[in-house]
Design an enzyme around this catalytic site. Structure first.
Site, mmCIF file in Angstrom:
data_model
loop_
_atom_site.group_PDB
_atom_site.id
_atom_site.type_symbol
_atom_site.label_atom_id
_atom_site.label_comp_id
_atom_site.label_asym_id
_atom_site.label_seq_id
_atom_site.Cartn_x
_atom_site.Cartn_y
_atom_site.Cartn_z
ATOM 1 C CD GLU A 170 5.886 26.863 -73.671
ATOM 2 O OE1 GLU A 170 4.750 26.799 -74.641
ATOM 3 O OE2 GLU A 170 6.350 26.711 -73.503
ATOM 4 C CG HIS A 174 14.094 18.154 -81.774
ATOM 5 N ND1 HIS A 174 15.513 17.271 -81.254
ATOM 6 C CD2 HIS A 174 13.327 18.111 -80.605
ATOM 7 C CE1 HIS A 174 15.297 16.778 -80.200
ATOM 8 N NE2 HIS A 174 13.817 17.438 -79.564
#
Length: 308
Positions: free
Chosen positions: A30, A165
């Site tokens: 990435e 999260h």
């Protein structure tokens, strides 16, 4: 619950959702759009140094609030047209209308980019600030997945959170949110960075227990400086493992020893993940190639030909 995708998308772009099922274990890198010309030089140096490793795919992030929208698209287009790499563009819903999102998806498709990572995204300025939907936008990542699916033949990925999260009240609700994204049409997922393999395995097992077989790639970032340890929870939503933090503290005054320990730790973590059946490793490179290449060589990972 898995949605089948072709192994090759229109234009010859390999479908990542299919690739991670038939070519596991995969590995990928990435990158993020740089803000300066020097940063741009470092990015393309890293891309050129990592390209010979023939990763399964590479991804390009999308800045908070869509702040790097133009650069994300430009870099992804350039990777698609000037390298042998398969690119995946990140796409977030923050500050974007549905019309703008559809336009972006169309532009990427025109460049031959058919792999997208759908993220709701963080508010600009303060990642933990109040999330405000664009008046003509969408509310959740699942909505964005559906929008992309309706736009054409794409392979769509989503984020997963081994710890949970930061905005999720508990693990159970976080798992439900993830399942919602898969039901919307996601065919693979990539985790936020983590440093404890057990967190990944618990995520995988609870998702599987809910009847979802969407492949979840493990997101890994080698620790090359103490600031990563200090900012781990802010970046990943998960506290840095105390025992591992103690290892880094013992060498904190020696930057090279910190870097070496980080490469060794990341290599051990990846080995355990792959041995435990993780379908792939996704490296967060920070636009640098050295530490990632060292981990890759430690693992003796095979190269994956384009298209699987």
């Amino acid at each position: 619950m898995a949605l089948g995708t072709p192994s090759v998308m229109p234009g010859g772009d390999p479908a990542i959702g299919r690739l991670v099922r038939v070519a596991a274990p995969t590995f990928s890198f990435e990158f993020f759009p740089p803000k300066t010309e020097r940063g741009n030089e470092l990015l393309w140096q890293a891309i050129r140094e990592l390209e010979p490793l023939h990763p399964s795919f590479v991804s390009v992030t999308y800045g908070a609030g869509g702040s790097t929208r133009g650069r994300t698209v430009e870099i992804t287009e350039r990777i698609a047209t000037e390298t042998t790499l398969t690119p995946m563009a990140h796409l977030t819903a923050v500050n974007h209308s549905v019309a703008e999102l559809r336009n972006l998806v169309g532009r990427l498709a025109e460049a031959g980019v058919r792999n997208l990572l759908a993220l709701r995204g963080d508010p600009p300025g303060d990642p933990m600030g109040e999330w405000v939907r664009h008046p003509q936008g969408v509310d959740y990542a699942a909505d964005l997945v559906r929008l992309i699916r309706e736009a054409g033949d794409f392979s769509v990925g989503v984020a997963a959170f081994p710890y949970r999260h930061p905005r999720s009240p508990d693990v159970a609700s976080d798992t439900e949110y993830f399942i919602d994204k898969c039901r919307a049409g996601a065919d693979f997922a990539i985790t936020q960075m983590f440093f404890d393999a057990d967190d990944y395995f618990r995520l995988r097992d609870r998702v599987a227990a809910a009847g979802c077989d969407v492949p979840i790639l493990a997101g890994i970032m080698p620790v090359t400086r103490m600031s990563t340890v200090e900012r781990s929870e802010q970046m990943s939503g998960a506290p840095f493992p105390p025992a591992l933090a103690a290892e880094f503290e013992r060498v904190a005054d020696d930057p090279e020893a910190v870097r070496q320990l980080g490469v060794e730790q990341a290599s051990r973590l990846c080995e355990r993940l792959l041995a435990g059946g993780a379908p792939g490793i996704h490296f967060y490179t920070l636009n640098r190639s050295t530490a990632t290449r060292e981990v890759w060589h430690n693992l003796a990972l095979p190269t994956v030909a384009a298209g699987g």
